[in-house]
Design a protein around this motif. Sequence first.
Motif, PDB file in Angstrom:
ATOM      1  N   SER A   7       0.842  -1.280   0.119  1.00 23.23           N
ATOM      2  CA  SER A   7       0.294   0.111   0.108  1.00 23.23           C
ATOM      3  C   SER A   7       0.871   1.284  -0.138  1.00 23.23           C
ATOM      4  O   SER A   7       0.361   2.393  -0.372  1.00 23.23           O
ATOM      5  CB  SER A   7      -1.046  -0.029   1.076  1.00 23.23           C
ATOM      6  N   LYS A   8       2.037   0.927   0.291  1.00 21.62           N
ATOM      7  CA  LYS A   8       3.058   2.396   0.479  1.00 21.62           C
ATOM      8  C   LYS A   8       4.129   2.056  -0.476  1.00 21.62           C
ATOM      9  O   LYS A   8       4.370   1.078  -0.887  1.00 21.62           O
ATOM     10  CB  LYS A   8       3.601   2.488   1.877  1.00 21.62           C
ATOM     11  N   LYS A   9       4.731   3.182  -1.059  1.00 28.98           N
ATOM     12  CA  LYS A   9       5.748   3.335  -1.679  1.00 28.98           C
ATOM     13  C   LYS A   9       7.197   3.914  -1.165  1.00 28.98           C
ATOM     14  O   LYS A   9       6.719   4.790  -0.110  1.00 28.98           O
ATOM     15  CB  LYS A   9       5.639   4.126  -3.106  1.00 28.98           C
ATOM     16  N   HIS A  10       8.283   3.904  -1.578  1.00 26.86           N
ATOM     17  CA  HIS A  10       9.321   4.544  -1.076  1.00 26.86           C
ATOM     18  C   HIS A  10       9.462   5.942  -1.554  1.00 26.86           C
ATOM     19  O   HIS A  10       9.531   6.199  -2.781  1.00 26.86           O
ATOM     20  CB  HIS A  10      10.601   3.638  -1.133  1.00 26.86           C
ATOM     21  N   LYS A  11       9.771   6.774  -0.438  1.00 27.92           N
ATOM     22  CA  LYS A  11       9.850   8.060  -0.772  1.00 27.92           C
ATOM     23  C   LYS A  11      11.697   8.228  -1.062  1.00 27.92           C
ATOM     24  O   LYS A  11      12.036   7.957   0.239  1.00 27.92           O
ATOM     25  CB  LYS A  11       9.289   8.993  -0.035  1.00 27.92           C
ATOM     26  N   VAL A  12      12.223   9.000  -1.745  1.00 31.05           N
ATOM     27  CA  VAL A  12      13.454   9.216  -1.784  1.00 31.05           C
ATOM     28  C   VAL A  12      14.081  10.750  -1.439  1.00 31.05           C
ATOM     29  O   VAL A  12      13.380  11.401  -2.371  1.00 31.05           O
ATOM     30  CB  VAL A  12      14.322   8.672  -3.061  1.00 31.05           C
ATOM     31  N   CYS A  13      14.927  10.818  -0.920  1.00 27.49           N
ATOM     32  CA  CYS A  13      15.584  12.241  -0.633  1.00 27.49           C
ATOM     33  C   CYS A  13      17.159  12.269  -0.971  1.00 27.49           C
ATOM     34  O   CYS A  13      17.613  11.195  -0.409  1.00 27.49           O
ATOM     35  CB  CYS A  13      15.328  12.749   0.765  1.00 27.49           C
ATOM     36  N   ILE A  14      17.521  12.818  -1.559  1.00 26.89           N
ATOM     37  CA  ILE A  14      19.017  13.178  -1.977  1.00 26.89           C
ATOM     38  C   ILE A  14      19.478  14.228  -1.032  1.00 26.89           C
ATOM     39  O   ILE A  14      19.224  15.341  -1.021  1.00 26.89           O
ATOM     40  CB  ILE A  14      19.490  13.433  -3.375  1.00 26.89           C
ATOM     41  N   VAL A  15      20.479  13.853  -0.180  1.00 21.53           N
ATOM     42  CA  VAL A  15      20.859  14.862   0.871  1.00 21.53           C
ATOM     43  C   VAL A  15      22.282  15.381   0.164  1.00 21.53           C
ATOM     44  O   VAL A  15      23.280  14.607   0.450  1.00 21.53           O
ATOM     45  CB  VAL A  15      21.086  14.238   2.344  1.00 21.53           C
ATOM     46  N   GLY A  16      22.089  16.432  -0.458  1.00 23.60           N
ATOM     47  CA  GLY A  16      23.365  17.000  -1.202  1.00 23.60           C
ATOM     48  C   GLY A  16      22.946  17.367  -2.648  1.00 23.60           C
ATOM     49  O   GLY A  16      22.169  16.600  -3.196  1.00 23.60           O
ATOM     50  N   SER A  17      23.466  18.239  -3.066  1.00 20.57           N
ATOM     51  CA  SER A  17      23.329  18.713  -4.548  1.00 20.57           C
ATOM     52  C   SER A  17      24.530  19.469  -5.400  1.00 20.57           C
ATOM     53  O   SER A  17      24.402  20.290  -6.001  1.00 20.57           O
ATOM     54  CB  SER A  17      22.169  19.837  -4.259  1.00 20.57           C
ATOM     55  N   GLY A  18      25.677  18.942  -5.107  1.00 23.27           N
ATOM     56  CA  GLY A  18      26.812  19.203  -5.553  1.00 23.27           C
ATOM     57  C   GLY A  18      26.954  18.605  -7.163  1.00 23.27           C
ATOM     58  O   GLY A  18      26.026  17.849  -7.796  1.00 23.27           O
ATOM     59  N   ASN A  19      28.051  18.473  -7.575  1.00 25.60           N
ATOM     60  CA  ASN A  19      28.480  17.834  -9.039  1.00 25.60           C
ATOM     61  C   ASN A  19      27.802  16.312  -8.979  1.00 25.60           C
ATOM     62  O   ASN A  19      27.136  16.079  -9.868  1.00 25.60           O
ATOM     63  CB  ASN A  19      30.050  18.052  -9.157  1.00 25.60           C
ATOM     64  N   TRP A  20      28.339  15.624  -7.987  1.00 23.66           N
ATOM     65  CA  TRP A  20      27.788  14.083  -7.834  1.00 23.66           C
ATOM     66  C   TRP A  20      26.412  14.018  -7.429  1.00 23.66           C
ATOM     67  O   TRP A  20      25.526  13.057  -7.880  1.00 23.66           O
ATOM     68  CB  TRP A  20      28.944  13.258  -7.241  1.00 23.66           C
ATOM     69  N   GLY A  21      26.186  14.770  -6.551  1.00 21.36           N
ATOM     70  CA  GLY A  21      24.780  14.861  -5.771  1.00 21.36           C
ATOM     71  C   GLY A  21      23.834  15.162  -6.763  1.00 21.36           C
ATOM     72  O   GLY A  21      22.783  14.306  -6.842  1.00 21.36           O
ATOM     73  N   THR A  22      24.147  15.885  -7.665  1.00 21.84           N
ATOM     74  CA  THR A  22      22.987  16.284  -8.597  1.00 21.84           C
ATOM     75  C   THR A  22      22.824  15.378  -9.579  1.00 21.84           C
ATOM     76  O   THR A  22      21.919  15.029  -9.982  1.00 21.84           O
ATOM     77  CB  THR A  22      23.212  17.754  -9.257  1.00 21.84           C
ATOM     78  N   THR A  23      24.029  14.591  -9.962  1.00 19.03           N
ATOM     79  CA  THR A  23      24.130  13.405 -10.974  1.00 19.03           C
ATOM     80  C   THR A  23      23.396  12.440 -10.413  1.00 19.03           C
ATOM     81  O   THR A  23      22.349  11.550 -11.368  1.00 19.03           O
ATOM     82  CB  THR A  23      25.407  13.272 -11.372  1.00 19.03           C
ATOM     83  N   ILE A  24      23.459  11.799  -9.257  1.00 21.64           N
ATOM     84  CA  ILE A  24      22.770  11.096  -8.594  1.00 21.64           C
ATOM     85  C   ILE A  24      21.254  11.145  -8.563  1.00 21.64           C
ATOM     86  O   ILE A  24      20.468  10.277  -8.740  1.00 21.64           O
ATOM     87  CB  ILE A  24      23.632  10.488  -7.385  1.00 21.64           C
ATOM     88  N   ALA A  25      20.893  12.412  -8.440  1.00 22.59           N
ATOM     89  CA  ALA A  25      19.316  12.784  -8.011  1.00 22.59           C
ATOM     90  C   ALA A  25      18.928  12.429  -9.503  1.00 22.59           C
ATOM     91  O   ALA A  25      17.797  12.112  -9.683  1.00 22.59           O
ATOM     92  CB  ALA A  25      19.328  14.183  -7.914  1.00 22.59           C
TER      93      ALA A  25
END
Length: 416
Positions: A8-26
């Motif tokens: 009944s539920k889905k996973h909610k994802v948060c990326i903690v960070g938004s640099g060069n690699w952080g944004t790419t992984i997002a």
Amino acid sequence: MASLAVHSKKHKVCIVGSGNWGTTIAKVVAENTQQHADIFESEVQMWVFQEQVHIPKDNRHYKSASDQPQNLTEIINSVHENVKYLPDIPLPHNIVANPDLVAAVKDATILVFNLPHQFIAKICQQLQGHIVPHARGISCIKGLAVSDEGCELFSERIGHELGIYCGALSGANIATEVAQEKFSETTVAYAPPEMDSRHPTPSGTPLPDAKGEEIDMKILSDGVQAGKKKLTPLPADYPPLHHGNMKKLFHRPYFHVYLVNDVAGVSLGGALKNIVALAAGFVSGLGWGDNAKAAVMRVGIMEEVKFGKMFFGSSVKTETFTEQSCGVADLITSCSGGRNFRCARMAVEEGKAIGVIEERELNGQSLQGTSTAYEVNSFLRKEGKEKEFPLFTAVYEILEGRHRPEEIPDLLNAGG
Ligand SMILES: NC(=O)C1=CN([C@@H]2O[C@H](COP(=O)(O)OP(=O)(O)OC[C@H]3O[C@@H](n4cnc5c(N)ncnc54)[C@H](O)[C@@H]3O)[C@@H](O)[C@H]2O)C=CC1
Ligand SMILES: O=C(CO)COP(=O)(O)O
């Protein structure tokens, strides 16, 4: 046999960070949450360390840009591009940039930590008491948490601070290449507690049912995550987080994911190769050619494995370094085109301090090798083992100005 269970539920994802690699992984994750809508909520929150940014004059979205700086989060959410840390890469519209850390992680069951390692301690402090207890983490951080008490992996540190299970993702992954969807591989280490894998695995092996009780993390992950806190089971109304579903979160046609259980090996490969990449940059800056670079890489991978076995025990597998992307492959790519390599080479060529080059060349991005070289040295010194790691020690001594890059062959020879 695949699981027929409906959740009944889905996973909610948060990326903690938004640099060069952080944004790419997002970007990678947001593509997958759209594709696997039965497991994940589409929206991906990305926590952004807020800053005021001037939009580049030639940005395709802002032909008539004003000279006024704007909040980076507002720019990302309106033009779907991180103009400062990942310019010219269109981002999926289901990424939501959020400057409020606590709001970004609200209700997230999967936290992907991806920021320069020096900031993680503060982030964990700020997160305490604000994450769902059954959240699970993946650390994409390449560095080690060295303190007076010793040397920890960031997956361990995050796990201890937040009372969650945390695995690791690391590989030969120059961020911009991944963002441009040029083929690469990565390694995800995830030794999920049995209670997270309540249903048959993709290979059909049934795993035990959730016990519905808190279990000591020590028992669950091969000694890697030994800690005082208890781990809260993933409620049964969520899809299980076994290797199959973890792969669905990160694997793309251009980004191939291999799952292993050796969290320490994966994390150490990513952290320690940054020191080796500095050494490769130093010898390259001297104009010494490829043989010299290959020599420091050879010694470097030996020291990586030795460090792992000596300080993280038998759970560290040599083959993680020799067979997986997080080991020798990351060493090769980092010593070819990584930031640590490039800045170290320029520092030698120009006779300047590496920090000066970092400031000039990286537009706010952060070298991890220099601080890791200091942190690893302080740990080795305390353990009385500096001499057993001549390359790591040589890099530290060169950064300190006590030796010159030209002395690297002698310094390695002194190690026997
Ligand atoms: N860039 C790359 O090619 C790759 C990087 N990595 C690893 O990923 C991790 C993150 O690296 P990047 O995303 O490349 O970061 P980066 O090098 O782009 O660093 C800049 C980031 O740090 C943030 N920041 C600055 N001051 C801060 C503060 N006081 N508190 C919190 N955040 C602050 C900035 O907002 C920005 O998001 C590192 O451990 C790195 O070694 C791993 C694979 C590839
Ligand atoms: O980790 C990386 C590639 O896998 C990037 O290395 P640099 O931080 O040296 O750019």
